[in-house]
Design a protein around this motif. Structure first.
Motif, PDB file in Angstrom:
ATOM      1  N   GLY A 122      44.236  28.946  61.530  1.00 47.94           N
ATOM      2  CA  GLY A 122      45.483  28.595  61.544  1.00 47.94           C
ATOM      3  C   GLY A 122      45.595  26.943  61.650  1.00 47.94           C
ATOM      4  N   ARG A 123      46.831  26.425  61.317  1.00 42.78           N
ATOM      5  CA  ARG A 123      46.911  24.953  61.190  1.00 42.78           C
ATOM      6  C   ARG A 123      48.277  24.549  61.758  1.00 42.78           C
ATOM      7  N   PRO A 124      48.482  23.430  62.505  1.00 42.03           N
ATOM      8  CA  PRO A 124      49.983  22.924  62.765  1.00 42.03           C
ATOM      9  C   PRO A 124      50.266  22.425  61.650  1.00 42.03           C
ATOM     10  N   LEU A 125      51.829  21.911  61.469  1.00 39.07           N
ATOM     11  CA  LEU A 125      52.280  21.119  60.296  1.00 39.07           C
ATOM     12  C   LEU A 125      51.511  19.747  60.493  1.00 39.07           C
ATOM     13  N   PRO A 126      51.094  19.100  59.534  1.00 39.03           N
ATOM     14  CA  PRO A 126      50.490  17.931  59.280  1.00 39.03           C
ATOM     15  C   PRO A 126      51.495  16.807  59.245  1.00 39.03           C
ATOM     16  N   VAL A 127      51.275  15.537  59.311  1.00 38.49           N
ATOM     17  CA  VAL A 127      52.188  14.508  59.557  1.00 38.49           C
ATOM     18  C   VAL A 127      52.401  14.223  57.973  1.00 38.49           C
TER      19      VAL A 127
END
Length: 333
Positions: A193-198
């Protein structure tokens, strides 16, 4: 009885409010103190009672040292993490029980020596040795038992762990508003899983001409990432002797990741494979985000810039989201 119960409840609430860690630390401290008192009392007393009481410090200190494994899992854990935590605790409890059993066997061995029971002495000696020698086995079996779970289940547990760390209340408190990402988490992206990137960019349909970007690490060493225009993404370090060439067919993404911990500050460039594992790690230094995205675009791979905030203790998200591949190369300046 009601009055006594109310007084006890109020006293407990007061203690928990003023000293929240005391209920967790008090039992092992008491066990350690009782063990030390038993050792002091039994020292020099060559009687069965003196030996038993004196040697009782062994199981008491083992229980004190391993008290954490007897506590219930933290409240509010996701159900998947609850199962993972339970498996670890069961294995750890078996190991601590075996060590405590070895301590009890030594205690009874001393009693058998005082009574001059030769046959019993041999039995308790063997029991103490085998319990002590085999006590690490349950802990060593834990990762093997974990591997026996299905792959989707293990991935779901890793995603739940990453999401819980990402939701820590103070994780992004020290991050400037310009670098603070929007909230979001995709459990199906990357390794777990990944968070939203900048920021992010998608590759072009065709790979472009050779492109290189240069920067300097914190100690002034020149570092660079380049696309050779043919078949490899190259990670360079001034004075390293050789460049790290990664076949472009193995590269799926170029990532910048930033995260702070009490002991270190992570600001690195990661070359990832299709499973989200790190093929190479390079200190970013003064390498620009825009320049790195242009290299990724020329090489025909995705680019993303992640800000993971401040990690307390051992809750580092970077290594969970981007684990090392077997062929991983860390380039240090």
């Amino acid at each position: 009885m009601t009055t006594v119960g109310n007084v006890w409840a109020r006293g407990r609430a007061y203690v928990e409010q003023r000293c929240p860690k005391l209920p967790r630390r008090l039992p092992p401290v008491l066990l350690a103190v009782v063990g030390a008192a038993a050792l002091a009392w039994g020292a020099g007393r060559e009687t069965p009672a003196g030996v038993v009481v004196g040697m009782s410090f062994l199981p008491l200190w083992v229980l004190a040292g391993g008290w954490r494994v007897w506590r219930a899992p933290e409240e509010g854990l996701p159900q998947l993490m609850h199962w993972r935590s339970r498996q670890r605790r069961v294995c750890a409890r078996v190991a601590v029980s075996m060590l405590a059993g070895a301590g009890v066997a030594v205690m009874l061995l001393g009693y058998a020596y005082e009574k001059d029971w030769t046959g019993v002495q041999q039995a308790w000696t063997r029991a103490a040795i085998w319990l002590a020698v085999l006590s690490p086995v349950p802990v060593l079996l834990d990762p093997l038992v974990w591997r026996a779970w299905t792959r989707p289940f293990r991935r779901a547990v890793r995603s739940a762990q990453a999401l819980m760390l990402l939701q820590e209340p103070d994780r992004f408190r020290k991050v400037s508003p310009r670098r603070r990402p929007a909230w979001g988490f995709d459990p199906d992206q990357g390794f777990c899983g990944r968070p939203l990137p900048v920021g992010r960019s998608e590759p072009h349909e065709r790979r472009g001409a050779p492109h290189t970007c240069w920067g300097r690490s914190r100690n002034g060493t020149q570092v660079g990432v380049s696309w050779d225009g043919e078949a490899a993404l190259v990670v360079r370090l001034e004075g390293a002797g050789t460049d790290v060439r990664i076949p472009i067919d193995e590269v799926a993404e170029l990532v910048c990741v930033s995260e702070s911990t009490p002991r270190q500050s992570i600001d690195e460039v990661l070359v990832l494979d299709g499973a989200g594992r790190r093929l190479a790690t390079l200190p970013r230094g003064t390498l620009g985000i825009t320049d790195l995205s242009r290299v990724a675009a020329a090489a025909g791979v995705r680019f993303a810039d992640y800000e993971l905030g401040f990690a307390e203790g051992a809750s580092v998200l970077t290594w969970r989201l981007f684990p090392r591949a077997k062929t991983h190369r860390r380039i240090t300046a």
